[in-house]
Design an enzyme around this catalytic site. Structure first.
Site, PDB file in Angstrom:
ATOM      1  CG  HIS A  65      -1.858   1.112   1.328  1.00  0.00           C
ATOM      2  ND1 HIS A  65      -2.299   1.629   2.515  1.00  0.00           N
ATOM      3  CD2 HIS A  65      -2.442   1.863   0.365  1.00  0.00           C
ATOM      4  CE1 HIS A  65      -3.105   2.646   2.282  1.00  0.00           C
ATOM      5  NE2 HIS A  65      -3.207   2.811   0.987  1.00  0.00           N
ATOM      6  CB  ALA A 111       5.628   1.038   1.218  1.00  0.00           C
ATOM      7  CD  GLU A 112      -0.644   0.845   6.094  1.00  0.00           C
ATOM      8  OE1 GLU A 112      -1.032   0.607   7.237  1.00  0.00           O
ATOM      9  OE2 GLU A 112      -1.419   1.255   5.208  1.00  0.00           O
ATOM     10  CB  ILE A 113       4.640  -4.648   3.390  1.00  0.00           C
ATOM     11  CG1 ILE A 113       5.339  -3.719   2.394  1.00  0.00           C
ATOM     12  CG2 ILE A 113       4.731  -6.111   3.000  1.00  0.00           C
ATOM     13  CD1 ILE A 113       6.723  -4.024   2.063  1.00  0.00           C
TER      14      ILE A 113
END
Ligand SMILES: C[C@H](O)CC(=O)SCCNC(=O)CCNC(=O)[C@H](O)C(C)(C)COP(=O)(O)OP(=O)(O)OC[C@H]1O[C@@H](n2cnc3c(N)ncnc32)[C@H](O)[C@@H]1OP(=O)(O)O
Length: 707
Positions: free
Chosen positions: A450, A461-463
Site C-alpha cells: 500500500h 509503504a504498508e506491506i
C-alpha cells in the site's frame, strides 16, 4: 598489536600530507569525542613539518566521507553543558585545521554531512566526486539541532547569508554539482581521480583565510546591519509560519547566524556551541533523534526474520492511473528496475509514461539530472494492453480500482502468465488481502503493498500480509519497497490496515466538531498547530469526500461503532461535493488562491452556523486522542508489530508531528495514565467512542510505557 586509528597521516614525497579517515569497524565515518587525541597528534606532526606544501583530508571508506558527529554520542549526553563541550571540541579541532599555513583540501566522496561538512568547510578548498553517493549538507535541523562545530558561521561566510540560511534551515542535502553551483565545493571530479585532483589543487593553491565574495547587491544587503536585519526578520517570519513554535531549532539557527554576522566569527562560535547544547536537551530533538535511530534500524530488517529476499529483475504494474503511474516511476527511477505497465486502454499507458517523463524532465530542467539519465530511465518503462511481457515479472503490483472481483481475476491472470514465484502485490487501500487471495492457487505469493499518494513523494509503504503469505514473499516485497525509496512497515490484514485505521476516527471527530459548529479553518488550524502538515478537513478534500464516504461504513461494520462517521456525507455528495478532485469541497477552489479559504456555502448546506467555542488545544486533543487510542488497539491486535513501526507509520504515512515522536512516543511522553484519564473524561462528555483501549487501561494500571 597497535590499535587501529580513525585518523592517520601519510607524508608523501611531494611534501603533501594526506590525512586518512577510516573509523575502524564501522560502515560510515562519524566523528566521536574519543578521536580528539589522535587528531591532535596528526595536526602536531603537520604543524611541525617545515617543508610541507599542502594537506589533503580524505576518507578511506569509498562512498563515505564523514556523515557527521556520531548521533549516539550526542544522544548519550545528559546535560546541555556536555553537548556544548562536544561542540566546542569540534570547533577547536576545525579551527586548528583552518589555521594551517599551507593549503588544506577536503577530498569528498560519499556522505559529507553535518560535522563532516563542517570539517570540509574548515579546509581551504573542497573537491567532491560526481558519484550518486556524494551528498553535501547540514542536516542537523532534522535532528532538532543546529550545526555545532562552525557550520553556522563558516557556511554563511563562504556563500553568503541568503544562500546559507535556507540550506541550514531545511537541512537539504546537495549533489556535488549543486554544491559547486552554490560555491560550496571548488571542483567536481570522478572518484577515480579524487585524490590526484585534491593533491594538484593543494600544490597549486595558497592557504586561504576566510573571505566572503559578495556581489554589489549582496554587499549592501549582507554587509550592513540594516540589510541583514531585513534578511533575518524575513527568515524569522517564514520560520514561524512553518514551525508554529514547534521546532525551536529554527529560531536558534537564525539567532546564531545573526549573532555571528553582527558580533564576529569568534562570538558566533560561542553562541553556536551554547545553542547546540541547549537544543540537544529539548524533547523535540530527542524525539527527532529517535526517528533517526528507528529508521536506521528498519533499513536492516528483512520483514521476515532471517529469510532472504528473492532476486527482483522485472516488475509489472497493473493500471496506469495516478497510483500506477507513480509506482512505475519509483520502480524505474529509484529502484532502477524495468517496469511493464498494463492498462485496458492506451490512454492509461500513455498517462503512466508521461507521468514519469514529466517528473524526470523537471529534474533535467533544474539540472538535477542529465538528459541521458532521463532517457535511460524511460527505456526501463514499457506498456501493453495485454499480459505480454508479464511472464518474466518477479513482482506484479496491482493498482486498478477497488473492485474485489476484478482483483481476484487479476490474481488468477498473473498465476496463469507469471512464473511460479511471481508475487502479486495489491495496492488496495480498503479491500482485505485475505479476500483478494481467497481463490489463489498460490496464496503464499499474494501480499498487500500500500503506497500513499503522491507515490513519488510519500515515504511510507504498508506491506500487508494475510495468513498464508510466505516469508519469501514478505522479504522480497520489503526489499522492493526499499529499493523504490520507501520505508516499509509490515502490518497484518484488517480493515484500513494501520494508517487509514488510525486516521479514520480522527477524521470523523474533526467532522463532528464542524457539525457542532466549530469553523472548518479553526479545526484545521488547531491540528496544524499541533504539528500535522495539513488539517483533517483539508485532508478530507485532498483524499476525496466520496472516498471517505465509501470507506467509513466498511470500517464501522468491520471494526465497530467507534468508527461510525457522523451523518453528513449524504448531503455533501448530493451536492456533488467530492473535494479537490472536482473543485468542490470544504474549501473553495476558484479564485486567486484555490484551496486556501473555506467555501462558506458548505455551512448552510449542512445547516450549521459556525462559531468558534473550543480552544485549539481542546480541538487537537479531542481528535488526536482517538488516533492514539486506535493505535493502541492496532498494537494489541498485532496489526502493527511494534510501537516503533506504529510511530514511523504514522509519521511517514500521515505526517503525525515528527517532533512528538509518533503516537506511542507521544503517549509515553504524556504518560499512559494521563492519556487514559483524558479519554475517560471525554468518554463521560461525548460518549463511548472515547472508551480507552483495554491495552491502555492495563498499562495505566501497571504504570507501564511503550518503550
Ligand atoms: C556537531 C555537528 O554539527 C552535529 C552533527 O553532525 S549531527 C549529525 C548530522 N548528520 C546526519 O544527520 C546524517 C545522518 N545519517 C544519514 O542521514 C544516513 O545515515 C546517510 C545518508 C549518511 C547514509 O545513509 P545509508 O547509506 O542509507 O546508510 P545508513 O544505514 O543510514 O547508515 C549506515 C550506518 O552509519 C550510521 N550512521 C550514519 N550517520 C551517522 C551519524 N551521524 N551518527 C551515528 N551513526 C551514523 C548508521 O547508524 C548506520 O550504522 P549501522 O550500520 O552500524 O547501523
Amino acid at each position: 598489536m597497535t590499535e587501529q586509528k580513525a585518523f592517520t597521516l601519510e607524508l608523501r614525497d611531494d611534501n603533501v600530507a594526506v590525512i586518512h579517515i577510516d573509523v575502524p569497524g564501522e560502515s560510515m565515518n562519524t566523528l566521536k569525542a574519543s578521536f580528539a587525541e589522535e587528531v591532535a597528534q596528526v595536526l602536531n606532526k603537520i604543524e611541525q613539518h617545515s617543508d610541507l606544501k599542502g594537506v589533503v583530508v580524505i576518507s578511506d571508506k569509498p562512498g563515505s566521507f564523514v556523515a557527521g558527529a556520531d548521533i549516539s554520542m550526542i544522544d548519550a549526553c545528559e546535560t546541555a553543558a556536555d553537548t556544548e563541550s562536544l561542540a566546542r571540541q569540534g570547533q577547536a579541532m576545525f579551527d586548528r585545521i583552518e589555521q594551517l599555513n599551507v593549503p588544506v583540501v577536503a577530498a569528498i566522496d560519499g556522505a559529507c554531512l553535518g560535522g563532516g561538512l563542517e570539517l570540509a568547510l574548515a579546509c581551504h578548498y573542497r573537491v567532491a566526486t560526481d558519484s550518486g553517493k556524494t551528498v553535501i549538507g547540514l542536516p542537523e535541523v532534522q535532528l532538532g539541532l543546529l550545526p555545532g562545530s562552525g557550520g553556522t558561521q563558516r557556511l554563511p561566510r563562504l556563500i553568503g547569508v541568503q544562500k546559507a540560511l535556507p540550506l541550514i534551515l531545511t537541512g537539504k542535502q546537495l549533489r556535488a554539482k549543486q554544491a559547486k553551483k552554490l560555491g560550496i565545493v571548488d571542483d567536481v571530479v570522478p572518484a577515480s581521480i579524487l585524490l590526484d585532483a585534491a593533491i594538484e589543487l593543494a600544490l597549486k593553491s595558497k592557504a586561504k583565510v576566510r573571505t566572503v565574495q559578495h556581489s554589489m547587491l549582496n554587499k549592501m544587503l549582507e554587509g550592513t546591519g540594516v540589510g541583514r536585519g531585513i534578511i533575518f526578520s524575513k527568515a524569522r517570519e517564514q520560520a514561524q509560519a512553518k514551525a508554529k513554535g514547534n521546532y525551536p531549532a529554527l529560531d536558534k539557527i537564525i539567532d546564531t547566524i545573526a549573532y555571528g554576522a553582527d558580533k564576529g566569527f569568534k562570538a558566533g562560535l560561542e553562541f553556536e556551541a551554547r545553542s547546540f547544547g541547549e537544543l540537544a536537551m529539548t524533547p523535540e530533538s530527542k524525539q527527532l533523534r529517535n526517528i533517526f535511530f528507528a529508521t536506521t534500524a528498519m533499513k536492516k530488517e528483512t520483514g521476515a526474520g532471517d529469510t532472504k529476499p528473492r532476486e527482483i529483475n522485472r516488475v509489472g504494474v497493473l493500471g496506469g492511473g495516478l497510483m500506477g503511474g507513480g509506482i512505475a516511476y519509483v520502480t524505474a527511477a529509484k529502484a532502477g528496475l524495468p517496469a511493464r505497465i498494463k492498462d485496458i486502454n492506451e490512454k492509461g499507458i500513455v498517462h503512466a509514461l508521461k507521468y514519469s517523463y514529466d517528473l524526470l524532465n523537471k529534474k533535467v530542467k533544474r539540472k538535477h539530472m542529465a538528459r541521458a539519465e532521463l532517457e535511460a530511465t524511460m527505456l526501463r518503462l514499457s506498456g501493453s494492453l495485454d499480459y505480454s511481457g508479464f511472464g518474466q515479472a518477479d513482482v506484479v503490483i496491482e493498482a486498478v480500482f477497488e473492485d474485489l472481483n476484478l482483483k481476484q481475476q487479476m490474481v488468477a491472470d498473473i498465476e496463469a502468465v507469471g512464473h511460479e514465484n511471481t508475487i502479486f502485490a495489491t495496492n488496495t487501500s480498503s479491500l482485505p488481502i485475505t479476500k483478494i487471495a481467497a481463490n489463489a492457487k498460490r496464496p503464499e505469493n499474494v501480499i498487500g503493498l500500500h503506497y500513499f499518494s503522491p507515490v513519488d513523494k510519500m515515504p511510507l509503504a504498508e506491506i500487508i500480509t494475510h495468513e498464508g503469505t510466505s516469508d519469501e514473499t514478505i522479504a522480497t516485497t520489503v526489499a522492493l519497497a526499499k529499493k523504490q525509496g520507501k520505508t516499509p512497515i509490515v502490518v497484518k490484514d484488517g480493515a484500513g490496515f494501520y494508517v487509514n485505521r488510525i486516521l479514520a476516527p480522527y477524521m470523523n471527530e474533526a467532522a463532528r466538531l464542524v457539525l457542532e459548529g466549530e469553523p472548518i479553518e479553526v479545526v484545521d488550524q488547531a491540528l496544524v498547530k499541533f504539528g500535522f502538515p495539513v488539517g483533517p478537513m483539508k485532508l478530507m478534500d485532498e483524499v476525496g469526500i466520496d472516498v471517505a464516504a465509501k470507506v467509513a461504513p466498511i470500517m464501522a461494520d468491520e471494526l465497530g461503532e467507534r468508527f461510525r462517521a457522523p451523518d453528513a456525507f449524504g448531503k455533501l455528495l448530493d451536492d456533488e461535493r467530492k473535494g479537490k478532485k472536482n473543485q468542490k469541497g470544504f474549501y473553495a477552489y476558484s479564485g486567486k488562491k484555490p484551496g486556501k479559504s473555506v467555501d462558506e456555502s458548505v455551512y448552510s448546506l449542512l445547516g450549521i452556523s459556525p462559531s468558534s467555542k473550543l480552544s485549539g488545544e481542546e480541538i487537537a486533543q479531542r481528535t488526536a486522542l482517538l488516533m492514539l487510542n486506535e493505535a493502541a488497539y492496532c498494537l494489541a491486535e498485532g496489526i502493527i508489530r511494534s510501537p516503533r513501526d506504529g510511530d514511523i507509520g504514522a509519521i511517514f504515512g500521515i505526517g503525525f508531528p515528527p517532533f512528538r515522536g509518533g503516537p506511542f512516543r507521544y503517549m509515553d511522553a504524556v504518560g499512559v495514565t494521563e492519556i487514559v484519564n483524558r479519554l475517560q473524561g471525554y468518554q463521560q462528555q461525548h460518549g463511548e467512542r472515547y472508551t480507552p483501549a483495554p491495552l491502555l487501561l492495563k498499562m495505566a494500571e501497571n504504570n507501564e510505557s511503550f518503550y
